[in-house]
Design an enzyme around this catalytic site. Structure first.
Site, PDB file in Angstrom:
ATOM      1  N   ASP A 189       0.828  -1.201   0.000  1.00  0.00           N
ATOM      2  CA  ASP A 189       0.000   0.000   0.000  1.00  0.00           C
ATOM      3  C   ASP A 189       0.865   1.254   0.000  1.00  0.00           C
ATOM      4  O   ASP A 189       0.645   2.194  -0.772  1.00  0.00           O
ATOM      5  CB  ASP A 189      -0.908  -0.028   1.235  1.00  0.00           C
ATOM      6  CG  ASP A 189      -2.253   0.647   0.994  1.00  0.00           C
ATOM      7  OD1 ASP A 189      -2.494   1.126  -0.124  1.00  0.00           O
ATOM      8  OD2 ASP A 189      -3.064   0.675   1.933  1.00  0.00           O
ATOM      9  N   ASP A 190       1.850   1.297   0.887  1.00  0.00           N
ATOM     10  CA  ASP A 190       2.762   2.439   0.924  1.00  0.00           C
ATOM     11  C   ASP A 190       3.483   2.614  -0.401  1.00  0.00           C
ATOM     12  O   ASP A 190       3.656   3.739  -0.885  1.00  0.00           O
ATOM     13  CB  ASP A 190       3.806   2.234   2.028  1.00  0.00           C
ATOM     14  CG  ASP A 190       3.276   2.607   3.397  1.00  0.00           C
ATOM     15  OD1 ASP A 190       3.582   3.698   3.868  1.00  0.00           O
ATOM     16  OD2 ASP A 190       2.536   1.795   3.982  1.00  0.00           O
TER      17      ASP A 190
END
Length: 653
Positions: A393-394
């Site tokens: 996600d990051d």
């Protein structure tokens, strides 16, 4: 929930512009000199209480610090007498047992009103014997319950190969890092120093030694009952495992842990860090040993002090905060009416440089378990340092920011991120947060997994972010990857039109994430999937124009609803609707009005309710930055779409 209004809301564009300018200045003022942002990340009473108990376990008590943590714990005690898992939440037995234990260790009189209320609430809910597995491990370390109160988790699990059912490699990253040192503790069975000789036997309805059955339901399925019987069968066998194998398993645990130790701590999450410190003490390693010094300091770095209180964060979120803050700042500095564009872009170039320096390019972490052996590292961790565990996600969020800031200068970093994300796609088309195909659901039925969060399967919100990143880059050869992911999202849509939010609260977060991805991936806005989601978001809008969702929606409460509107969730809903052509709708107009009116004179927003989740039903989070950068993104996007000729969102976030 209210019915959608039919009258047209009139948005004050001057108010919108003032709100953007104020928020842009406020958020910019929080940027660090080196270009990054980091906000507080708050959980419930559990981790501050565990930190107090850790100091007592080790006899490393800092009286002033514990006094300030005690002030924090007393303040967040619920009206029900115990402690909730999130702001204004219901009573939670395990959090309450730990908080009570910690306050007693600090020196609170058990007959003080707040302690009496807590104790009575705990006993009314069955007492400490009914607390969860991790709490019972904590109690066992202090000798409050026998070790057989905990599930059978032999350290020999460390020796199992990848294909074995109970292999550590079938667990999620957070489970592996927490469990490895915990297995050593369970094998050695140390007892806390506990210099003040604090005990909490008054929290048990019956003496712990009289409890006949510590492993109880409700079970998630018949498999739970089967694993309970297996737990019973293994208890007399485990002590008979040859010492040579036992010692080999302890060494295997240490060999797993030590390469993953860094200044960020094991796994860069508090439970793993604390277990490592206790493990080293149990192994007889001196506090002055560099490994212990590093592990202990990583915990100290999680402490937050303000207003005479201290609490302990579960981890820190600088990469996530920098990516999301950067996207908000860039949106605010875009469009023909934007001001301070050059100054903002200069600050974002510093952010990009800071992020490039933290891209993980030379460590093949645990994510390699199910990937192609040729897949190169290229992701970012959530924290300052956690090289074995980059976060999908990051990585997608950072990749989008780098591409928007300067696609040429950041080209190499973007392409490595793209390669890694494509390689991390699971077989069902979705993405998990840290691993591929980490979805052996039966593991969530073993007695140890009473929290039901032993795994890291693909989720709609993470998958949506990956689609958004890849679609933003627009490589033709990536289209099959995107199409598989779109099929996954279509299959994940709820019957009411929403999507579940695994990492943010909850269906509003999931639906916003997916609508942004569907838009940039080119799914027509007339698609029934999108129309159902639009209708759901509009139904959830509140009378004041905002949106809010209770964390209790993870526990069976109605999705998309809360007793008040929240800036972060209103921003998500507005962004989701604008992504699919609803910029001029009454719903968006009223949402924008809510955001402009809820902002304070300093350009900031305020909300106490929690806005994210670590493990549904078990562990919730409050990102202090969400209420700042998401409303700014939404208002700036609203302005920019009004200024554009097409009115179409060209980005997936």
């Amino acid at each position: 929930m209210v019915r959608e209004k039919t009258n047209d809301a009139k948005t004050d564009n001057a108010a919108v512009e003032r709100a953007i300018e104020g928020a842009h200045k406020a958020l910019g003022g929080r940027q660090k000199a080196d270009g990054h942002w980091v906000f507080e990340l708050e959980a419930d009473a559990t981790i501050p209480a565990e930190y107090i108990l850790l100091e007592h376990y080790l006899d490393r008590i800092d009286v002033e610090r514990q006094t300030k943590i005690g002030a924090y714990l007393r303040r967040i005690q619920g009206q029900h007498g115990g402690w909730p898992l999130y702001h204004d939440g219901g009573f939670d037995l395990s959090a309450s047992v730990k908080a009570y234990f910690a306050l007693k260790a600090i020196g609170d009189d058990i007959n003080a009103p707040h302690m009496t209320r807590a104790r009575e609430a705990i006993l009314d809910h069955g007492g400490a014997a009914h607390s969860n597995v991790f709490t019972r491990f904590q109690l066992a370390l202090f000798g409050e319950v026998p070790w057989h109160a905990t599930p059978v988790m032999p350290v020999e699990l460390m020796l199992l190969p990848r294909k074995a059912f109970f292999s550590m490699w079938n667990m999620s990253y957070w489970s592996r890092t927490v469990v490895a040192p915990l297995l050593v503790l369970a094998a050695l069975r140390p007892c806390a120093i506990n210099p003040r000789n604090i005990h909490v036997q008054e929290l048990f309805v019956q003496p712990p030694e009289d409890v006949k059955d510590w492993i109880q339901g409700p079970f998630r399925s018949q498999w739970g009952r089967f694993f309970k019987h297996l737990d019973t069968a293994l208890r007399p066998i485990v002590p008979r495992i040859p010492r040579k194998i036992h010692d080999k398993a302890i060494k295997a645990a240490i060999d797993f842990i030590e390469p993953r130790l860094s200044e960020g701590g094991l796994g860069a999450i508090y439970p793993a860090m604390a277990n490592v410190v206790m493990m080293y003490r149990a192994l007889g390693v001196a506090d002055e040993d560099p490994r212990v010094v590093t592990a202990w300091q990583s915990i100290q770095d999680l402490l937050v002090e303000k207003n005479g209180e201290i609490y302990c964060q579960p981890c820190v979120s600088p990469v996530w905060d920098t990516g999301l803050s950067g996207l908000a700042m860039m949106e605010a500095a875009s469009g023909p009416r934007a001001t301070q564009r050059e100054e903002t872009m200069a600050s974002l170039r510093r952010s990009a440089a800071w992020l490039r320096d933290r891209q993980i390019l030379d460590v093949k972490g645990d994510w390699t378990i199910n990937t192609s052996p040729d897949l190169r590292p290229g992701g970012w961790a959530f924290q300052y340092e956690n090289d074995y565990y980059p976060d999908v996600d990051d990585t997608a969020v950072v990749g989008m920011l780098l591409h928007r800031v300067d696609p040429e200068r950041n080209h190499e970093a973007i392409e490595r991120a793209r390669e890694w994300i494509i390689g991390m796609q699971s077989t069902n088309g979705g993405w998990g947060a840290f691993d591929i195909d980490n979805d052996l659901d039966l593991l969530n039925h073993i007695p140890f997994s009473d929290h039901g969060a032993l795994l890291d399967p693909p989720t709609a919100d993470v998958s949506a972010r990956c689609i958004s990143f890849l679609a933003q880059l627009d490589h033709a050869e990536d289209r099959p990857t995107i199409e598989r992911a779109l099929t996954y999202l279509r299959n994940e849509q709820e019957s009411d039109g929403s999507w579940f939010g695994r990492w943010g609260t909850n269906y509003i977060y999931g639906t916003w994430s997916v609508l942004c991805a569907l838009n940039i991936a080119g799914v027509p806005h007339e698609d029934p999937m999108i129309q159902r989601a639009i209708a759901w978001l509009k139904r959830m809008q509140r009378e004041d124009g905002g949106w809010g969702e209770d964390c209790a929606s993870y526990e069976g409460a109605e999705p998309g609803q809360y007793k008040e509107s929240l800036p972060s969730q209103t921003a998500w809903a507005v962004l989701g609707l604008m992504a699919v052509g609803e910029r001029n709708s009454d719903a968006v107009q009223r949402g924008v009005q809510f955001l402009t009116q809820a902002q304070d004179e300093k350009g900031e927003w305020h909300e106490e309710p929690y806005n994210a989740v670590g493990f549904p039903k078990v562990f919730y989070l409050r990102y202090h930055g969400y209420k700042q950068f998401f409303p700014l993104t939404a208002l700036a996007r609203y302005r920019n779409l009004g200024d554009s000729n097409s009115g179409r969102v060209e980005v997936g976030f």
